[in-house]
Scaffold this active site. Structure first.
Site, PDB file in Angstrom:
ATOM      1  N   THR A 162       0.860  -1.193   0.000  1.00 37.13           N
ATOM      2  CA  THR A 162       0.000   0.000   0.000  1.00 37.13           C
ATOM      3  C   THR A 162       0.895   1.241   0.000  1.00 37.13           C
ATOM      4  OG1 THR A 162      -0.160  -0.109   2.423  1.00 37.13           O
ATOM      5  CG2 THR A 162      -1.940  -1.106   1.155  1.00 37.13           C
TER       6      THR A 162
ATOM      7  N   LEU B 115       5.249  -5.444  12.855  1.00 42.02           N
ATOM      8  CA  LEU B 115       6.548  -6.104  12.705  1.00 42.02           C
ATOM      9  C   LEU B 115       7.639  -5.060  12.495  1.00 42.02           C
ATOM     10  CD1 LEU B 115       5.475  -8.916  10.203  1.00 42.02           C
ATOM     11  CD2 LEU B 115       5.502  -9.006  12.713  1.00 42.02           C
TER      12      LEU B 115
ATOM     13  N   LYS C 158      -3.379   0.909  13.932  1.00 38.08           N
ATOM     14  CA  LYS C 158      -2.104   0.754  13.227  1.00 38.08           C
ATOM     15  C   LYS C 158      -1.493   2.111  12.878  1.00 38.08           C
ATOM     16  CE  LYS C 158       1.222  -0.808  10.575  1.00 38.08           C
ATOM     17  NZ  LYS C 158       2.437  -1.444  11.092  1.00 38.08           N
TER      18      LYS C 158
ATOM     19  N   CYS D 237       7.354   1.927   6.667  1.00 35.35           N
ATOM     20  CA  CYS D 237       6.111   2.209   7.405  1.00 35.35           C
ATOM     21  C   CYS D 237       5.944   3.672   7.786  1.00 35.35           C
ATOM     22  CB  CYS D 237       6.048   1.339   8.665  1.00 35.35           C
ATOM     23  SG  CYS D 237       5.915  -0.426   8.332  1.00 35.35           S
TER      24      CYS D 237
ATOM     25  N   LYS E 224      17.827   1.278   8.828  1.00 35.35           N
ATOM     26  CA  LYS E 224      18.130   0.775  10.165  1.00 35.35           C
ATOM     27  C   LYS E 224      18.970  -0.480  10.008  1.00 35.35           C
ATOM     28  CE  LYS E 224      15.075  -1.615  12.450  1.00 35.35           C
ATOM     29  NZ  LYS E 224      13.856  -2.088  13.167  1.00 35.35           N
TER      30      LYS E 224
ATOM     31  N   ARG F 297      13.960   1.817   1.633  1.00 32.92           N
ATOM     32  CA  ARG F 297      12.822   2.710   1.427  1.00 32.92           C
ATOM     33  C   ARG F 297      12.868   3.895   2.384  1.00 32.92           C
ATOM     34  NH1 ARG F 297       8.138  -1.807   1.288  1.00 32.92           N
ATOM     35  NH2 ARG F 297       9.644  -2.829   2.672  1.00 32.92           N
TER      36      ARG F 297
END
Length: 454
Positions: free
Chosen positions: A86, A153, A207, A263, A324, A331
């Site tokens: 998404t 996650l 979320k 995210c 990280k 991304r």
């Protein structure tokens, strides 16, 4: 019980492997035939610790398989997870739900008996209702419920997060759907994992709200580190001092060059757009997004300042490219802003990352990539630590100093201690901690491996 997982990206592959480890029969589906062929051959397309072992073990036991054939994947499946991408939609920042809706339509054709269709993808509020509408319109005879089961996650520790989560959030409307989801997560009931049942809309918002809060927390400590720079305070002690408060907690209170990854950037943007559309704008989230974008450019300014205000013609060694450690995910990585900005200002970049070089080359093909960190440092005017990989925490500092043209280190993850770096003869810059210059009149003693001699 058989589970079908639509999508073999990060969320789909991890979720499918972990459900198979629970003992369920899982079939993961993807339209990418090459990816499926690689997975069948035991090749994992993403870097995630322990995932290869989990996939191999359950594939060998016959509980985990991969296919491009939807009827094969859904035959006998009582739960179907939608785990497609998404991404942010170009132009307006909303989440692009085209893959989710396409999956819902194709799933609808294959529903033969009662099925719970679960959105695992991160989706805006209202998506579950739209998925149900698409299925009803496509197959009016389908017996199904839609549930929302957002993932939490962390890349680099996803297996542990799935197997030992802080909580499981499930949004659904019927007793039948709740019973099915309880059965799927029964192994976690046995270890007393909190299972929160909510409405579809509430689960979808949990979320986004979670990720936005963590992004805000990161930006807060980054701004506090900027203030520490101005006041001569130490952000490490400030972080510890506030993190010991049980109402706040210590996680996500480590200053850095800004958040990135799959995210936080897209989810904060999507939540911001959703809130605006609902005429209830989230000013704190909007400020977080703006600040995080600005901070990445500011990191290039700090590197330039460490090189006397000008990086033109300078060789800069960059350690760490991924957003990280313990992932190859590039991304929205800070490196994708900082490095091009340095190049635009005339710097020559030599970079290293333990696992992210292949991905980085797709975005930044014109910089020099090195096989190990010390190769990157050879003849460099400055060393920049951009990602806190464990292998960068114990560099042989005597060798580092020998390789660098000038002993200038810019640590954007606060890996090392300023007083020790100064004592070892480095001109060391970090975030939110008083800058300490080496004493030119004092001998700098180093033990083997770069440890300080006392």
């Amino acid at each position: 019980m058989k589970i079908a997982v639509i999508g073999t990206g990060y969320v789909g592959l991890v979720s499918g492997a972990c459900f198979s480890e629970f003992g369920f029969d899982v079939v993961c589906l993807d339209q990418d035939a090459e990816k499926i062929a690689r997975l069948r051959a035991g090749e994992i397309p993403i870097y995630e610790p322990e995932l290869d072992t989990l996939v191999k073990r359950n594939a060998e036991r016959g509980r985990l398989s991969f296919t491009t054939n939807l009827p094969e994947a859904m035959a006998g499946a009582t739960a179907v997870f939608i785990a497609v991408g998404t991404p942010s939609r170009r132009g307006d920042g909303h989440a692009d739900l085209s893959y989710v809706y396409a999956a819902a339509e194709t799933i609808a054709h294959e529903i033969k008996e009662y099925t719970v269709v679960v959105t695992k993808s991160t989706v805006p509020v209202g998506t579950g209702r739209k998925v149900a509408e698409i299925i009803r319109q496509t197959n009016p005879k389908a017996e199904f419920d839609v549930a929302s089961n957002p993932e939490f996650l962390r890349e680099g520790s996803a297996i542990g997060d799935f197997m030992r989560p802080d909580r499981v959030v499930i949004g659904c409307d019927t007793d039948a759907a709740r019973a099915m989801m309880r059965q799927l997560y029964r192994p976690l009931f046995l270890i007393e994992t909190p299972i929160l049942f909510t409405s579809l809309e509430t689960a979808e918002l949990i979320k986004y709200a979670s990720n936005a809060f963590l992004a805000l927390k990161i930006s807060f400590i980054n701004q506090i580190s900027d203030l520490c720079d101005q006041l001569g305070a130490n952000v490490t002690d400030v972080s510890r001092g506030i993190g010991l408060d049980g109402r706040i907690g210590p996680k996500f209170l480590h200053p850095g060059p800004g958040y990135g990854g799959s995210c936080f950037p897209k989810d904060t943007l999507a939540l911001m757009k959703t809130a605006r559309d609902a005429h209830s704008p989230l000013s704190l989230v909007e400020a977080t997004v703006d600040y995080n974008d600005t901070r990445k450019v500011q990191m290039a300014d700090r590197i330039s300042t460490a090189l006397n205000g000008n990086v033109a013609g300078k060789n800069v060694a960059i350690l760490g490219l991924t957003f990280k450690p313990n992932t190859d995910d590039m991304r929205d990585a800070p490196s994708l802003v900082i490095i091009p900005e340095l190049v635009k200002r005339g710097a020559r970049i030599r970079a290293h990352d333990p696992v992210g070089i292949d991905e980085a080359k797709k975005h930044m093909p014109d910089i020099t990539y090195c096989a190990d960190p010390y190769e990157a440092m050879q003849g460099a005017d400055a060393l920049v630590i951009l990602t806190e990989w464990n292998s960068y925490r114990a560099l042989a500092l005597d060798r580092v100093k020998t390789l660098l043209k000038t002993p200038t280190v810019v640590d954007l993850r606060n890996v090392y201690r300023p007083d020790e770096m100064a004592e070892l003869g480095f001109d060391y810059t970090s975030l939110g901690r008083p800058k300490v210059h080496p004493d030119p009149g004092k001998p700098h003693l180093m033990a083997e491996g770069g440890r300080r001699l006392t």
